[in-house]
Design an enzyme around this catalytic site. Structure first.
Site, short mmCIF file in Angstrom:
data_model
loop_
_atom_site.label_atom_id
_atom_site.label_comp_id
_atom_site.label_asym_id
_atom_site.label_seq_id
_atom_site.Cartn_x
_atom_site.Cartn_y
_atom_site.Cartn_z
N GLY A 106 0.84 -1.19 0.00
CA GLY A 106 0.00 0.00 0.00
C GLY A 106 0.88 1.24 0.00
O GLY A 106 1.64 1.47 -0.92
N ARG A 107 0.81 2.00 1.12
CA ARG A 107 1.54 3.26 1.21
C ARG A 107 1.19 4.18 0.05
O ARG A 107 2.05 4.69 -0.67
CB ARG A 107 3.06 3.03 1.29
CG ARG A 107 3.47 2.42 2.62
CD ARG A 107 4.97 2.16 2.71
NE ARG A 107 5.37 1.77 4.05
CZ ARG A 107 6.46 1.06 4.33
NH1 ARG A 107 7.27 0.66 3.38
NH2 ARG A 107 6.75 0.74 5.57
N HIS A 108 -0.10 4.32 -0.16
CA HIS A 108 -0.59 5.25 -1.18
C HIS A 108 -2.05 5.58 -0.88
O HIS A 108 -2.67 4.94 -0.02
CB HIS A 108 -0.45 4.65 -2.59
CG HIS A 108 -1.28 3.43 -2.83
ND1 HIS A 108 -0.76 2.15 -2.82
CD2 HIS A 108 -2.60 3.28 -3.08
CE1 HIS A 108 -1.72 1.28 -3.05
NE2 HIS A 108 -2.85 1.93 -3.22
N ALA A 109 -2.56 6.58 -1.57
CA ALA A 109 -3.99 6.90 -1.54
C ALA A 109 -4.47 6.97 -2.99
O ALA A 109 -3.66 7.04 -3.92
CB ALA A 109 -4.24 8.22 -0.83
N ARG A 148 -3.37 4.37 2.86
CA ARG A 148 -3.43 3.05 3.46
C ARG A 148 -2.07 2.37 3.45
O ARG A 148 -1.30 2.52 2.51
CB ARG A 148 -4.47 2.17 2.77
CG ARG A 148 -4.13 1.45 1.49
CD ARG A 148 -4.20 2.35 0.26
NE ARG A 148 -5.36 3.22 0.19
CZ ARG A 148 -6.50 2.90 -0.40
NH1 ARG A 148 -6.64 1.74 -0.98
NH2 ARG A 148 -7.48 3.76 -0.47
#
Lengths: 145, 145
Positions: free
Chosen positions: B47-50, B95
């Site tokens: 993840g580590r993105h929106a 997230r």
């Protein structure tokens, strides 16, 4: 038979695996329903029906399951045991599912929401519908002998 | 925060369990993409993105995974460990996914096919976009002191 085993591209890297199913790309229909079977009891057979119109794409995303498929010309056995393979089932295919592994999660994409009227649950009715009027005439001729 | 943990009806009987996700019934968007993560390596964070616009519904159909979610007001931790619960993630939610169990299969339904332009992968950019002009003005005022 309107049945196709489709290899699905795995996007793997040092983190793990990802498979994507996308409308108009590797899914040959509009996705309106996604269902999944899990915690299937030992020795269970599921399915035993055909759909008049429904298109489906099934993937064993975990574990394994066996499909017995029949379009009226005789059975074909397909084992799903790889998250990177999908099984495309068109309409008018009789299916029986068995040999679920304890950990099996079977995910199915479908092009319509649940509709009981689309199910054929009587194999004799299925054969009549799938073989059409010629079969009916043959059957009638045989019975009149 | 546009985040909702949704209980999903289990259709269980003597054969096992089935959960169905259907457009306009228990899925609050059009399903155009279904992807699944599996064989995730130990200790991995994903993840580590929106997403600027994407709507998603995530289900741990097998095993468990933890989500750390942030809409710009601070983090919320959600554990998915039940095939009968979905996590609805609206747009503009940062997230991070971690603590994947060895057997985890995370299935995600989305309302659009893959679009790299929809991703925000820089947390500072995410904060600027999610907090909007008022935040920018506050930041500018602070920096001019």
């Amino acid at each position: 038979m309107e049945i196709e085993r489709i290899p699905l591209q795995k996007h793997g890297d040092s983190r793990g695996m990802l498979v994507a199913l996308e409308q108009d790309r590797n899914v040959p229909f509009v996705i309106r329903r996604v269902y999944y079977l899990f915690a299937t009891h030992d020795g269970v057979h599921r399915g035993r029906h055909a759909h008049r119109h429904l298109n489906q794409l099934a993937v064993a995303v975990r574990g394994s399951v066996t499909f017995l498929l029949d379009d009226g010309t005789g059975p074909v056995r397909v084992v799903l045991d790889d998250p990177a393979y999908g099984l495309h089932l068109g309409s008018m295919v009789w299916r029986e599912l068995y040999d679920f592994s304890e950990d099996c999660v079977l995910m199915v994409l479908a092009d319509h929401v649940y509709d009981p009227a689309d199910y054929i649950t009587d194999y004799a009715v299925f054969l009549r519908e799938v073989r059409g009027p010629v079969y009916q005439e043959g059957l009638a001729a045989c019975q009149s002998l």
